[in-house]
Design an enzyme around this catalytic site. Sequence first.
Site, PDB file in Angstrom:
ATOM      1  N   ASN A  91      -7.752  -5.704  32.836  1.00 62.58           N
ATOM      2  CA  ASN A  91      -6.301  -5.579  33.011  1.00 62.58           C
ATOM      3  C   ASN A  91      -5.621  -6.172  31.792  1.00 62.58           C
ATOM      4  O   ASN A  91      -6.109  -7.147  31.212  1.00 62.58           O
ATOM      5  CB  ASN A  91      -5.879  -6.356  34.269  1.00 62.58           C
ATOM      6  CG  ASN A  91      -4.360  -6.359  34.479  1.00 62.58           C
ATOM      7  OD1 ASN A  91      -3.710  -5.322  34.390  1.00 62.58           O
ATOM      8  ND2 ASN A  91      -3.816  -7.525  34.770  1.00 62.58           N
ATOM      9  N   HIS A 123      -2.133  -8.014  30.689  1.00 63.06           N
ATOM     10  CA  HIS A 123      -1.023  -8.739  31.314  1.00 63.06           C
ATOM     11  C   HIS A 123      -0.178  -9.354  30.200  1.00 63.06           C
ATOM     12  O   HIS A 123      -0.732  -9.992  29.290  1.00 63.06           O
ATOM     13  CB  HIS A 123      -1.587  -9.825  32.240  1.00 63.06           C
ATOM     14  CG  HIS A 123      -0.544 -10.636  32.916  1.00 63.06           C
ATOM     15  ND1 HIS A 123       0.168 -10.171  34.001  1.00 63.06           N
ATOM     16  CD2 HIS A 123      -0.067 -11.877  32.664  1.00 63.06           C
ATOM     17  CE1 HIS A 123       1.039 -11.104  34.377  1.00 63.06           C
ATOM     18  NE2 HIS A 123       0.919 -12.141  33.589  1.00 63.06           N
ATOM     19  N   ASP A 183      -4.296 -11.662  38.330  1.00 62.52           N
ATOM     20  CA  ASP A 183      -4.143 -12.058  36.913  1.00 62.52           C
ATOM     21  C   ASP A 183      -4.948 -13.322  36.595  1.00 62.52           C
ATOM     22  O   ASP A 183      -4.595 -14.076  35.690  1.00 62.52           O
ATOM     23  CB  ASP A 183      -2.661 -12.297  36.582  1.00 62.52           C
ATOM     24  CG  ASP A 183      -1.834 -11.035  36.786  1.00 62.52           C
ATOM     25  OD1 ASP A 183      -0.671 -11.157  37.171  1.00 62.52           O
ATOM     26  OD2 ASP A 183      -2.382  -9.937  36.600  1.00 62.52           O
ATOM     27  N   SER A 229      -2.541 -10.834  27.349  1.00 55.52           N
ATOM     28  CA  SER A 229      -3.946 -11.161  27.625  1.00 55.52           C
ATOM     29  C   SER A 229      -4.650  -9.957  28.226  1.00 55.52           C
ATOM     30  O   SER A 229      -4.045  -9.225  29.027  1.00 55.52           O
ATOM     31  CB  SER A 229      -4.039 -12.312  28.637  1.00 55.52           C
ATOM     32  OG  SER A 229      -3.329 -13.446  28.198  1.00 55.52           O
TER      33      SER A 229
HETATM   34  C1  GRF Z   1       3.229  -3.731  29.699  1.00 56.14           C
HETATM   35  O1  GRF Z   1       3.947  -4.827  29.165  1.00 56.14           O
HETATM   36  C2  GRF Z   1       1.931  -4.238  30.311  1.00 56.14           C
HETATM   37  O2  GRF Z   1       1.463  -5.424  29.703  1.00 56.14           O
HETATM   38  C3  GRF Z   1       2.325  -4.522  31.714  1.00 56.14           C
HETATM   39  O3  GRF Z   1       3.174  -3.439  32.052  1.00 56.14           O
HETATM   40  C4  GRF Z   1       3.999  -3.160  30.900  1.00 56.14           C
HETATM   41  C5  GRF Z   1       4.249  -1.664  30.807  1.00 56.14           C
HETATM   42  O4  GRF Z   1       3.066  -1.048  30.468  1.00 56.14           O
HETATM   43  N1  GRF Z   1       1.189  -4.616  32.587  1.00 56.14           N
HETATM   44  P1  GRF Z   1       3.038   0.515  30.033  1.00 56.14           P
HETATM   45  O5  GRF Z   1       4.086   0.713  28.972  1.00 56.14           O
HETATM   46  O6  GRF Z   1       3.363   1.332  31.276  1.00 56.14           O
HETATM   47  O7  GRF Z   1       1.647   0.743  29.544  1.00 56.14           O
END
Ligand code: GRF
Length: 224
Positions: free
Chosen positions: A112, A114, A150, A141
């Site tokens: 994942n 995060h 997480d 991370s």
């Molecule tokens: C990103 O900041 C990711 O780290 C978090 O969700 C946000 C949006 O991700 N988990 P994405 O643009 O849909 O890939």
Amino acid sequence: MMSTPPPRVAVLASGRGSNLAALLDARARGELAVEFVLVGSDKADAGALRLAEAANIPTLALDPRSYPDRPAFDRDLFARIAASGAQWLVLAGYMRIIDGAALAPWVGRMINIHPSLLPKYPGLHTHRRALRAGDREHGASVHFVTAELDGGPLIAQARIAVGADDSEEALAQRLLPLEHRLLPAVLNLLAVGRLQWRDDAPQLDGRPLLAPLLLAERGLQAAE
Ligand code: GRF
């Protein structure tokens, strides 16, 4: 000599899918030796599903409201992920907590991304929390997923300085490009077999990974 087929990867995403796009771009550049076999979402209108369709990757959208409870939703979702033949599972902006029973068979095969320097700020609104705490540094991370939200073992992190007048949006926007380099780099370590899960912990090149790798200009580096 027959080359081994690339690892089969499924991705779960709930939103626009910029991290999925980064994975697809890295693959297109020849920097990510995997085959994407499924992109799934809990949102039928997720931009990530449109990206997958455009890349001719099978998609799956399941509506949690059609299930009596979380375990039922996750049982169905993970059964379909398994049926896709996926060997690895990547959560790329997936916004649902996953039921422990569905998760258990994937521990060690699931990562994942995060947007915080875990273990700081698990959960939501990480940029806002970092700003409110007055942190001078923030980041993202990538970790192995376990039942603890997480909370799984860290693999790699990207760090950015927090500007005195940073807004939540500015911080998020400055971090995103680093996320887009971090996630593909970690997935590639898995794909080439350098990163492994042994005795319930991450190993890199056959040795326990005791501290997260750091994203530098030239890629992932061992922590000092
Ligand atoms: C990103 O900041 C990711 O780290 C978090 O969700 C946000 C949006 O991700 N988990 P994405 O643009 O849909 O890939």
